[in-house]
Motif scaffolding. Structure first.
Motif: not given
Lengths: 363, 276
Positions: B15-16, B118, B133-138, B140, B172, B176
């Motif tokens: 997915a990512y 998402r 936050k989680m999706e941003v980490a995954l 990018k 946030w 980031h």
């Protein structure tokens, strides 16, 4: 006669009530459900107990249920779950449509991912049938259907090579986090909110921990020690949630990130570990609760015994609750009415279900 | 489970995987900036159906992170969050976000735009915060498109909670290095006198302005379009209005992003007269 209240039915009833409340966003009583102090929530509990119940179907090594019985029963359960899901989704769509007309508010047609049903019905109805299109808050049953569809395979693996089941499940779980793997949604782009490739691990954990042999037996033998080890995890989890969960910056953790962050879609390890710790700690309380408030325990156990019927009722009632909170002047009085009314109706559904079984109603 | 696994793989996942940053820039990159500047004065006019006169529809804001992605990679990754993307009636037309993608790719020759969906329909701002936050980490992303406010308004969530959740997440994201474009509430005639709905709308506008975040005022646009059509004696049907709301929002959004990339004071997209 329905079976006497027991811990599994009680906790399942507890999970059903929590799900009902959690599915009315903004409701006052949400802050009193366990997710207010826990990283995991009632979804993990519900899926775990579904796996736990599966071991009753499979039987044990000394008295194994014939495999064709197991396969037919699990397959039949998957069909029943699928039919129930279709029914409540259609009801939800009808409720949204009629409310949109009644309140002259077409925005309600777009609520909870319903827009595609009205604006592109051909593909979306196919998607609903394939479970690739899910309404918001109506996404746990598709996961459950997917799990029950593969349950016969799990049962066969478990019977043939019992020691393989948990490692295989863990390997798939790990792959879903590391790659990561997920199931796509269609026709609206996206993914399943509950990723079955990840959540199957909680289901299998429920299965293997539920039985009194293998790892389940080992856990029972060492439960006192495990509880002491689990307690700090529960406390830290509680502090984590109460402080807003800002300790971990998801962008700062190493790859593969899903191993280290809190994500419900993938039932990430942080959730699973906290959930198992919570189960270990809370497993001690049932006998005390049963003695202290037997009536409440009796009612929750009744809900748990009739979990599918009650879950369906709760799903519809939570949608009705959301609409009432939108349409009526809000306040704690309304939220109180919704919770008491909703739980009472869930109780009535469970009672009716058992009454029908007692009366031997053929239809 | 194998069937599920197979369908996943067939569907083109992981997915990512597409959200990777740091890939070496393509050879054409050296020409990226001149190419983009050549396009600056050539934004196509606002389509006739989406013209709103002098109504301020977009709160413009520079997009430094998208700009950097454009310069360095000639590719921008956009994360779509909030309400689920709405499919269009025409099954061959793709989603409304596809309009954004097409517009940007046509405006900036050689630019690759990837939109990762998402969205979770009905998700409140406070719940979306953690997921973003989680999706941003995954994923990018360089830019987050966030449809926000409608679910909070319908759930009668307190304005203070909404503002706090929204503000915290926006801060946030800025911290980031992720740009944001907010897509505001829907315009529905029945809600024009709904005090809570209007309060959430104003609150969203206030937070966006205070934090200097791009905002597409879907409500203001559709209110104006609805009024103009009424004055012209051709009030649109409800279904047409819904469709127009999404199409025009996508257009405003695409233009706002393009404008943000030009990073100069060119006329507001919605104000620019059409030549048709």
């Amino acid at each position: 006669m329905p079976r006497a209240p027991n811990a599994v039915d009680f906790w399942r009833g507890f999970a059903l009530v929590s799900i009902f409340i959690n599915h009315v966003p903004g409701i006052f009583y949400d802050q009193f459900t366990h997710r207010a102090v826990s990283i995991s929530d009632s979804a993990e509990l519900f899926v775990f107990l579904a796996g736990w119940s599966m071991h009753y179907v499979i039987g044990n090594p000394t008295r194994p249920t014939p495999m064709h019985h197991v396969v037919f029963r699990l397959g039949g359960r998957a069909v029943a779950l699928y039919a129930a899901h279709m029914m409540i989704v259609m009801l939800a769509i009808a409720i949204l449509a009629s409310t949109a007309r009644l309140l002259d508010n077409p925005l309600l047609l777009e609520w909870h991912n319903a827009a595609a049903v009205f604006y592109r019905p051909i593909e979306t109805h196919i998607g609903i049938a394939l479970l690739s299109h899910q309404l918001g808050y109506f996404d746990i049953l598709p996961l459950y259907v997917a799990l029950m569809l593969v349950a016969p395979l799990l049962a066969i693996i478990d019977r043939a090579v019992p020691k393989l089941l948990l490692p295989a499940s863990f390997a798939l779980y790990l792959a879903s986090l590391v790659v990561p793997l997920t199931i796509p949604a269609w026709p609206v782009e996206g993914q399943w909110f509950f990723n079955p490739l990840s959540w199957q691990f909680i289901f299998v954990l429920g299965l293997v921990l539920g039985r009194d042999w293998g790892i389940g037996r080992w856990v029972r033998q060492h439960i006192a020690l495990i509880r002491w080890a689990a307690l700090p995890i529960v406390i830290v989890g509680m502090i984590f949630v109460l402080t807003g969960g800002t300790w971990i910056d998801p962008t700062e953790v190493p790859e593969p990130k899903l191993l280290f962050i809190n994500g419900k879609t993938f039932a990430t390890p942080i959730r699973v570990i906290q959930f198992l710790a919570l189960v270990a700690v809370m497993s001690i309380v049932y006998p005390y609760i049963a003695r202290a408030i037997p009536t409440v325990v009796g009612i929750l156990a009744m809900l748990g015994r009739n979990s599918l019927e009650v879950f369906c009722a709760a799903s519809i009632l939570s949608l009705v609750g959301q609409i009432m909170r939108y349409a009526l002047p809000d306040g704690v009085w309304l939220d109180t009415l919704l919770v008491t009314g909703g739980v009472s109706l869930m109780g009535m559904v469970a009672w009716l279900s058992e009454w029908r079984a007692r009366a031997g109603t053929p239809v | 489970m194998w069937l599920l696994l197979l369908s996943t793989l067939v569907a083109g996942l992981p997915a990512y995987a597409s959200g990777e940053k740091g890939t070496p820039p393509p050879p054409a990159l050296a020409q990226a900036v001149p190419a983009e500047q050549k396009q600056e004065g050539n934004l196509p006019p606002v389509t006739r159906d989406c013209q709103v006169g002098s109504t301020e529809v977009v709160t413009q804001s520079p997009l430094p992170n998208v700009m950097r992605a454009l310069r360095e990679r000639q590719k921008i990754v956009i994360l779509a969050i909030g309400a689920s993307p709405i499919v269009r009636r025409d099954s061959n037309a793709g989603g409304y976000y596809d309009l954004v993608e097409q517009f940007l790719e046509q405006t900036f020759k050689g630019l690759e735009v990837e939109i990762v969906h998402r969205g979770v329909s009905g998700e409140l701002a406070r719940d979306a915060g953690a997921r973003i936050k989680m999706e941003v980490a995954l994923v990018k992303p360089d830019l987050v498109l966030w449809q926000v406010g409608t679910a909070d308004a319908l759930a009668r969530l307190s304005i203070e909670d909404f503002e706090r959740s929204l503000g915290k997440t926006l801060v946030w994201l800025k911290a980031h290095d992720v740009d944001v474009a907010l897509i505001g509430l829907h315009y529905i005639k029945a809600l024009t006198k709904d005090a809570h709905y209007q309060a959430v709308r104003k609150s969203l506008k206030k937070v966006a302005t205070e934090l200097g975040v791009m905002r597409v005022g879907r409500y203001e646009a559709m209110e104006t379009i609805s009024r103009l059509r009424g004055e012209q004696g051709a009030p649109p049907s409800r279904s047409r209005m819904t469709e127009a709301a999404y199409e025009c929002s996508a257009e405003y959004l695409a233009r706002a992003i393009a404008t943000g990339l030009f990073h100069k004071d060119i006329p507001k997209p919605a104000d620019k007269p059409a030549t048709k």
